[in-house]
Design a protein around this motif. Structure first.
Motif, mmCIF file in Angstrom:
data_model
loop_
_atom_site.group_PDB
_atom_site.id
_atom_site.type_symbol
_atom_site.label_atom_id
_atom_site.label_comp_id
_atom_site.label_asym_id
_atom_site.label_seq_id
_atom_site.Cartn_x
_atom_site.Cartn_y
_atom_site.Cartn_z
ATOM 1 N N ALA A 35 14.509 33.922 -3.489
ATOM 2 C CA ALA A 35 15.611 34.860 -3.719
ATOM 3 C C ALA A 35 16.980 34.241 -3.447
ATOM 4 C CB ALA A 35 15.415 36.089 -2.833
ATOM 5 N N THR A 39 20.341 35.903 -5.049
ATOM 6 C CA THR A 39 21.180 36.583 -4.062
ATOM 7 C C THR A 39 22.610 36.051 -4.110
ATOM 8 O OG1 THR A 39 19.277 36.981 -2.645
ATOM 9 C CG2 THR A 39 21.435 37.115 -1.606
ATOM 10 N N TYR A 64 17.956 39.616 -10.059
ATOM 11 C CA TYR A 64 18.398 40.936 -9.654
ATOM 12 C C TYR A 64 19.259 41.549 -10.753
ATOM 13 C CZ TYR A 64 17.082 39.935 -4.806
ATOM 14 O OH TYR A 64 16.392 39.641 -3.658
#
Length: 128
Positions: A35, A39, A64
């Motif tokens: 991630a 992120t 995301y």
């Protein structure tokens, strides 16, 4: 902006100067197994939204997906690796922020003044 371009402030700035009322960032972070980079991409998108004064929607099939206000508030974010639809109400905005208007110029001028001040101080110390 497309994917990694969210990391470059001038990409959003040029879109707003061309009339963009909402920033949209399609991205695909499938080459990253953790991630960490997705992120960082969300954090860069938050900064872009504030710098440009525009709400921002990031759509990602593998990273995301996010909805961010022009104040940098993350309204909604998908779960990494899950198939999900992100919903939020975003506004189309007009007007220019100081960054859109002047870009990096104020920072560059300030840096030049500090550098010049340092040279002048160094020159005075040598003559004493």
């Amino acid at each position: 902006m497309i994917s990694y371009e969210v990391f470059y402030a001038d990409r959003g700035r040029s879109a707003v100067r061309a009339g963009a009322q909402l920033l949209i960032v399609p991205t695909n972070t499938s080459s990253y197994s953790t991630a960490q980079v997705p992120t960082q991409e969300v954090a860069a998108a938050e900064i872009q939204a504030v710098q440009q004064g525009r709400d921002l929607l990031q759509a990602a099939p593998t990273g995301y997906s996010t909805a961010i206000t022009n104040r940098g508030v993350l309204l909604n974010r998908s779960v990494l690796g899950a198939r999900q639809v992100v919903t939020a109400t975003l506004a189309r905005r007009v007007g220019w922020t100081l960054y859109v208007r002047y870009g990096d110029l104020p920072t560059e001028v300030l840096a030049a003044l500090v550098l010049l001040g340092g040279w002048l101080l160094a020159g005075r110390r040598k003559s004493v």
